[in-house]
Scaffold this motif. Structure first.
Motif, mmCIF file in Angstrom:
data_model
loop_
_atom_site.group_PDB
_atom_site.id
_atom_site.type_symbol
_atom_site.label_atom_id
_atom_site.label_comp_id
_atom_site.label_asym_id
_atom_site.label_seq_id
_atom_site.Cartn_x
_atom_site.Cartn_y
_atom_site.Cartn_z
ATOM 1 N N GLU A 81 -13.894 0.675 1.348
ATOM 2 C CA GLU A 81 -13.949 0.284 -0.062
ATOM 3 C C GLU A 81 -12.971 -0.844 -0.414
ATOM 4 N N PRO A 82 -11.693 -0.742 -0.017
ATOM 5 C CA PRO A 82 -10.772 -1.830 -0.371
ATOM 6 C C PRO A 82 -11.179 -3.166 0.238
ATOM 7 N N LEU A 118 -8.640 -1.244 -6.933
ATOM 8 C CA LEU A 118 -9.951 -1.152 -7.567
ATOM 9 C C LEU A 118 -9.821 -1.393 -9.055
ATOM 10 N N ILE A 133 -14.159 5.364 2.463
ATOM 11 C CA ILE A 133 -12.769 5.370 1.997
ATOM 12 C C ILE A 133 -12.014 4.157 2.534
ATOM 13 N N ARG A 137 -16.704 5.639 -10.083
ATOM 14 C CA ARG A 137 -17.027 6.017 -8.719
ATOM 15 C C ARG A 137 -16.178 7.195 -8.241
ATOM 16 N N GLN A 143 0.826 -1.188 0.000
ATOM 17 C CA GLN A 143 0.000 0.000 0.000
ATOM 18 C C GLN A 143 0.869 1.250 0.000
ATOM 19 N N ARG A 145 -6.513 3.575 5.977
ATOM 20 C CA ARG A 145 -6.900 3.009 4.696
ATOM 21 C C ARG A 145 -5.811 2.072 4.176
ATOM 22 N N LYS A 171 -5.590 0.885 -4.082
ATOM 23 C CA LYS A 171 -6.451 0.002 -3.310
ATOM 24 C C LYS A 171 -6.691 -1.297 -4.049
ATOM 25 N N LEU A 222 -6.063 -3.568 4.360
ATOM 26 C CA LEU A 222 -5.935 -4.880 3.724
ATOM 27 C C LEU A 222 -4.831 -5.739 4.344
#
Lengths: 595, 327, 315
Positions: free
Chosen positions: B121-122, C222, B118, C230, B99, B171, C220, B175
């Motif tokens: 979402e991941p 995505l 935010i 989005r 990340q 954020r 991330k 993960l």
């Protein structure tokens, strides 16, 4: 970023205001417009000196079907006025009931062949056949006049078969004349009127006859019509009385294009004024020519003609005198306001700093009175030459009372000679006509004065209408494009061709104009004139009814004329009825009764 | 955790950006060599500092490693897999493990999403948590980075810079990555809260066994946080050493110049500090000088420097340097 | 929020007052009055002019005329038209109701055109930005440049030539009789707006897709589609919404040239002819309506921000 867009958004608003300011800024700074605080004292045309003020306007309903009109003095041309829209009958009960809304569809009651069925401002007016029509049956059941402001769009709509009758932008004329289809549908019809340049007789050098004659003789009218306007069929004008009007003189009056004669007049002017012009110190004469927007082509050609032709040389070919024409172009309202102020104060030389101006006049009815007297009489509010002539006034007075047509025409001719030749206060340039595009399936006619009578139109047998045209086209409907929204459908207030194209079919006057310019009975059956020529007795058609079914009676005609003369109506054409006894006084707000 | 357990190996990484001209038919008229043959390794659990002046290519290096830019050449071997060979779904799966924390804590957060969205979402896109589970995980993450878990429904603009950076960190942590690129994570913050964020990063490293690539232009910060440090100049690595070694014994004249401009909180060192002032501008990466990239500004330049490019050579115990003066 | 709206409405009052004052002054400074020329195209006889000046109160001092006008305006009475005698400005602007009134016709045209502009402009801008420097981008931006630079007037006449005169598919003029009449005007008006919006969207989109949070979104893991839809598109719409305020205000209150070319009975055409006619009250009426619309739509856009951009709060 966000704030930038916010700032942008105020721009259109500023533009709104800017347009008004630009109109002000772009006009050649005339003096600040004073708002007239008192009605200016102006001589009205032919108001004979009246010692006693009558107590009543000379209008009377003798009985339901007899109308009596009393004039101040014998007015020979008044027959023509009987066919003018100023004599339309009026239903005061309808006007009182609906107020200003009486002209809306459903409210308006007329005595003509059509009724007003739709009026969407800025969009269209539609007339349909009057179910209570008292005259002969007719073919065209629906007449629609859409407003198409942009004339090239109108032409496109016509070519796309969306219109039966159309105007066109003048730039398209060459294409129309060459196009195999359009050239067959292009029609030129008579429309008596004159386009002219007037001279300011209170300002040097146009205060001198010879100088004016020099200017009038150095306008190549033929060249302007052929090459500037692309209207080679139009007639160059030397006089002000249009072809077809009794008194018309063709080239027997005024000044033809003749540079040599023009130079001779210029020399006479120099001699007259005692100036010495030599090669060492040549004379230069400046002529300021004013005109309104839209006349650039013609007036620039006029100015060029003056500058090019009016040059004097000595024996060695050296220039000793020359005329320099400068042109000033103004927006219409500004132009008229400036000229009007000048007329109100003719001695103010700072205000009236023009030597020549342009105007035109399309005639209302078929008597030269309408141009020689109403426009060019000394003191007329419609001209800005500032000239005085007892001789012209005398001839006009004589012509007005002369009932013999030939003798009257001769008097108008003499007056015209004075105006255009002996005094040379104006240089006519050309006579108008009426041009338009009309689909081949239409059987049409236009009177020379006023608007068309649609109920007299029909369809030409055997001419096929293309597939896919709008409903009714070529069957019972006519669509005729108009570049403007009719300003009003109130007969007392309407003065423009757009409104009249409608009103002319909603109302029937006493008489009507035929294509040859003669008048025939319409709402009336006949009339007779008293021996002294001052009292007109008109017998009305007893069959005539309004669109609501009630009979048309003489009082309705009296009401119509009185309403037009009422100062509260402020009708532009009230002056046309000033020949009626007491009418000018009533219209000026004096204690005179009408009705 | 063994020190020689290599997590990431970068081999001869090159990232060139084309300079193109022409409106309709574009043709490349040159290359900006943002990263030009950089090699280094990062061991599991360590913090590798990357320093250099702005424009030297350190941020590009970070982004190229994460494949946010696809490198022009070279290999990025992460946990034994060459990321440059991966694409699509395979790459997306690898992203879970690595990340990034960005410099600008505001610009890196979508202004139209709440904190919960935010961070959550991941979790959702990688199928790790949904619904209530997701919400709990988000709240837990907020707590981990020292924020009130009730902030989930707030928008980024409602937070201070330091708080936003904590959100960015939360954020990044969502993960459970093993590797985080910290791209100038405190440069945009107030001095007063820089230490808090640095301490947070260090705490998290200890707690989750994270590996950092810490990119910064601030030598004292890098010294504070890094185990090893690489110095970059104009797209190349000039010197690599253990943090203490580098600051005690800088060998490359460029490193020396950089360090001479730093205040060192040691009066003794400060007293004998000699400022080396570099003259001239950094050459354009589109047109680097021949030979050593530093030769145009080097105070001790030699003729050979202008002809031959020095290699990065291990001079002692892993202290690597690229300079002919040192060899 | 309500406080903010009330505050904005409160400040609209002096703005509108200023608009009336400036317009009134500009009209009074412009030479030539409504009764200089008769509708016949002839000079108006002085006596008639005096009668009209008396009837319409033109003999009063300018300040008194202004006060009288403003007094009427407070009662929403825009006064009598000077050109269309017997009709009031209220009649001219509002008669015909929701379907046919000039104001309404202009609004209908404006709405359709805004629709056209958005439907063409936004996708074109997005595609251009995503395929930046591709032939698609160059084509779209070339067309957009043309759309911005070709005057409405010319485009309108070209469309008439193609669709009415050559193909005979569409009627040349008018409004409200058949939906076909709306096609050419909406295209003419909408194309310029579409071009503008496409350029705006492209610029905004390019700015957005370079933002860190888009990089974050990619980091991330995505999918690209999700990143664009989005994260990028929603954020790049803010400038487009901003421009919608003045655009709606301008288009819904009449667009002179398009109304002129296609002979649409809207308020824009009415406005310009009223200047030539010196129909002072009609000029004032249309100006005030425009100013009110501008204030209203800008306020509406500001309120819309709250829903589009959580950063914006009116407290």
């Amino acid at each position: 970023m966000i704030s930038n867009y916010r700032r942008l958004s105020i721009l259109p608003l500023l533009a709104v205001v800017a347009i008004a300011l630009v109109v002000a800024a772009c006009t050649p700074a005339p003096p600040p417009p004073p708002v007239p605080t008192t009605p200016p004292v102006v001589e009205e045309p032919t108001t004979p000196p009246e010692v006693e003020i009558p107590t009543r306007v000379g209008l009377r309903a003798v009985d339901d079907f007899t109308l009596e009109i009393t004039l101040t003095s014998p007015q020979a041309f008044f027959d023509s006025i009987l066919a003018f829209f100023t004599t339309y009958p009026t239903r005061l009960d309808v006007i009182n009931q609906f107020g200003d809304d009486w002209v809306l569809p459903g409210n308006l009651v007329g005595n003509g062949p059509y009724v007003l069925s739709e009026h969407e401002p800025q969009d269209h007016v539609t007339l349909t056949a009057n179910p209570n029509w008292w005259g002969a049956p007719f073919t065209i059941q629906t007449f629609t006049q859409p407003v198409i402001t942009e004339s090239s769009t109108m032409l496109a709509a016509y070519e796309n078969n969306e219109l039966d009758v159309s105007g066109f932008p003048s730039a398209e004329l060459p294409r129309i004349l060459e196009d195999p289809v359009l050239s067959q549908e292009f029609h030129i019809l008579p429309r008596p009127g004159v386009y002219y340049v007037g001279f300011n007789t209170n300002r040097a050098p146009t205060d001198n006859f010879h100088f004016r004659a020099a200017l009038a003789s150095s306008i190549d009218r033929r060249n302007i019509l052929d090459n500037v306007l692309n209207n080679p069929w139009r007639e160059a004008a030397q006089g002000v009385i249009a072809p077809g009007i009794p008194g018309y003189q063709g080239t027997d009056t005024g000044f033809a294009f003749d540079p040599a004669a023009a130079q001779a007049h210029l020399q006479l002017y120099i001699d007259d004024t005692g100036q010495t012009c030599t090669a060492d110190s040549p004379c230069s004469f400046v002529v300021d020519l004013w005109f309104n927007q839209g006349n650039e082509d013609v007036l620039e050609a006029v100015a060029a003609g003056w500058t090019e032709n009016l040059i004097l040389t000595d024996a060695d070919g050296n220039e000793i005198a020359a005329v320099h024409a400068t042109t000033v172009r103004m927006e219409w309202a500004v132009y008229l306001e400036t000229l009007d102020q000048c007329n109100a104060t003719p001695d103010d030389t700072a205000l009236c700093d023009y030597n020549a101006y342009r105007l035109g006049w399309v005639m209302d009815y078929g008597d030269a009175n309408n141009i020689v007297n109403e426009v060019f009489a000394p003191g007329s509010p419609f001209q800005y030459t500032g000239y005085e002539s007892a001789e012209v006034s005398g001839l006009i007075d004589q012509a007005l009372t002369e009932r013999d047509p030939a003798a009257r025409a001769a008097l108008w001719t003499q007056a015209e000679d004075l105006i255009v030749t002996d005094l040379a206060i104006t240089a006519p340039i050309f006579f108008y006509d009426r041009q338009g595009l009309i689909k081949p399936w239409l059987d049409f006619e236009f009177p020379p004065f006023g608007a068309a009578f649609i109920h007299e139109w029909g369809f030409v047998e055997g001419v096929a209408v293309p597939v896919g045209v709008p409903e009714g086209m070529g069957v019972d409907t006519i669509r005729s494009g108009s570049t403007a929204e009719p300003p009003t459908l109130d007969q007392a207030l309407a003065t423009d061709t757009t409104s009249h194209a409608i009103i002319n079919n909603l109302f029937a006057g006493l008489y009507k104009y035929e294509p040859d310019g003669s008048i025939t009975p319409y709402g009336a059956l006949s009339y007779e004139v008293s021996e002294d020529g001052t009292v007109y007795t008109v017998h009305l058609n007893p069959d005539a009814v309004w669109s609501d079914g009630t009979p048309v009676i003489a009082q309705h005609y009296v009401d119509g004329i009185c309403r037009m003369l009422n100062p509260e109506t402020a009708a532009e054409y009230a002056y046309v009825m000033y020949y009626i006894l007491g009418a000018p006084e009533f219209n000026s707000g004096e204690a005179v009764e009408c009705g | 955790m063994a020190k020689d357990d290599v997590l990431l190996e970068v081999r001869d990484l090159k990232m060139y950006f084309p300079i193109s001209r022409g409106v309709i038919f574009q043709k490349a008229v040159g290359m900006i060599k943002a990263v030009d043959g950089v090699s280094f390794t990062i061991r599991r659990g360590e913090t590798y500092g990357l320093v250099g002046e702005s424009g030297c290519g350190k941020t590009t290096t970070g982004r190229s490693i994460l494949q946010l830019y696809r490198p022009t050449a070279g290999q990025v071997i992460f946990e034994g897999q060459d990321l440059t060979k991966l694409s699509g779904e395979a790459l997306r799966r690898m992203r879970r493990k690595m990340q990034m924390i960005f410099q600008d804590p505001y610009a890196s957060l979508n202004p139209r999403m709440t904190v919960g969205e935010i961070i959550g979402e991941p979790l959702e896109v990688h199928g790790m948590a949904r619904g209530k589970q997701k919400k709990e995980r988000v709240q837990e993450l907020l707590q981990v980075v020292g924020l009130n878990p009730y902030f989930v429904n707030r928008y980024p603009h409602e937070f201070s810079g330091g708080q936003r950076q904590r959100i960015g960190i939360a954020r990044a942590l969502a993960l459970n990555p093993s590797f985080i690129v910290c791209d100038e994570p405190i440069a945009a913050l107030d001095v007063s809260i820089r230490a808090q964020i640095l301490n947070l990063l260090q705490d998290l490293q200890g707690k989750y066994g994270l590996t950092y690539l810490f990119i910064s232009h601030d030598l004292s910060v890098v010294r504070h946080i890094s185990d090893r440090v690489g110095v970059m100049y104009l797209g190349k690595l000039f010197e690599v050493a253990d943090s203490d070694e580098l600051y005690r014994n800088p060998l490359n004249p460029y490193t020396q110049a950089l360090l001479s401009a730093v205040h060192i909180p040691d009066p003794a060192v400060e007293a004998r500090r000699e400022r080396i002032i570099l003259t001239g501008d950094v050459p354009s990466p589109a047109n680097p000088p021949k030979g050593c990239n530093f030769c145009t500004r080097c105070p001790v330049v030699m003729d050979v420097c202008k002809e031959v490019e020095p290699d990065l050579i291990d001079v002692e115990n892993g202290h690597k340097v690229a300079c002919f003066r040192v060899y | 929020m309500w406080r903010y709206i009330l505050n904005r409405l409160f400040w609209a009052v002096p703005v509108l007052f200023l608009v009336t004052l400036v317009t009134f002054t500009a009209m009074k400074l412009t030479p030539g009055g409504p009764f200089t020329a008769g509708t016949s195209g002839r000079p108006l006889p002085p006596r008639v002019k005096a009668q009209l000046n008396e009837i319409y109160g033109f003999n009063d001092p300018a300040w008194k005329q202004y006060l009288n006008y403003m007094g009427g305006l407070l009662r929403l009475d825009f006064g009598p038209s000077y050109k269309f005698r017997g009709r009031t400005v209220n009649d001219l602007m509002f008669q015909g109701g929701l379907l046919k009134a000039p104001l309404s016709v202009s609004a209908q045209l404006g709405l359709v055109a805004v629709g056209v502009a958005l439907v063409i402009g936004i996708p074109a801008g997005i595609v251009s930005a995503l395929k930046q420097n591709s032939w698609l981008d160059y084509l779209a931006m070339f067309v957009a440049m043309m759309g911005v630079s070709v005057p409405n007037f010319v485009l309108g006449l070209i469309l008439i030539w193609i669709f009415a005169l050559t193909l005979h598919w569409l009627p040349t003029y008018g409004w409200g009789e058949t939906p076909l009449q709306a096609v050419m005007p909406a295209l003419t008006l909408g194309t310029g707006g579409a071009a503008f919006i496409a350029r705006l969207t492209r610029a905004s989109m390019l700015e957005t897709i370079r933002a860190d949070y888009i990089r974050t979104a990619r980091a991330k893991g995505l999918r690209e589609r999700v990143v664009i839809w989005r994260h990028a598109i929603k954020n790049s719409m803010i400038p487009v919404v901003t421009i919608l305020g003045p655009l709606l205000a301008a288009w819904l209150t009449g667009t002179f040239l398009v109304e002129y070319v296609f002979s649409i009975p809207g308020i824009g055409k009415m406005y310009v002819t009223s200047i030539n006619d010196r129909d002072y009250t009609l000029i004032m009426g249309t100006t005030v309506v425009y100013a009110v619309a501008l204030v209203f739509f800008n306020l509406a856009v500001d309120i819309a921000y709250v829903f589009i951009d959580p950063r914006i709060r009116f407290d």
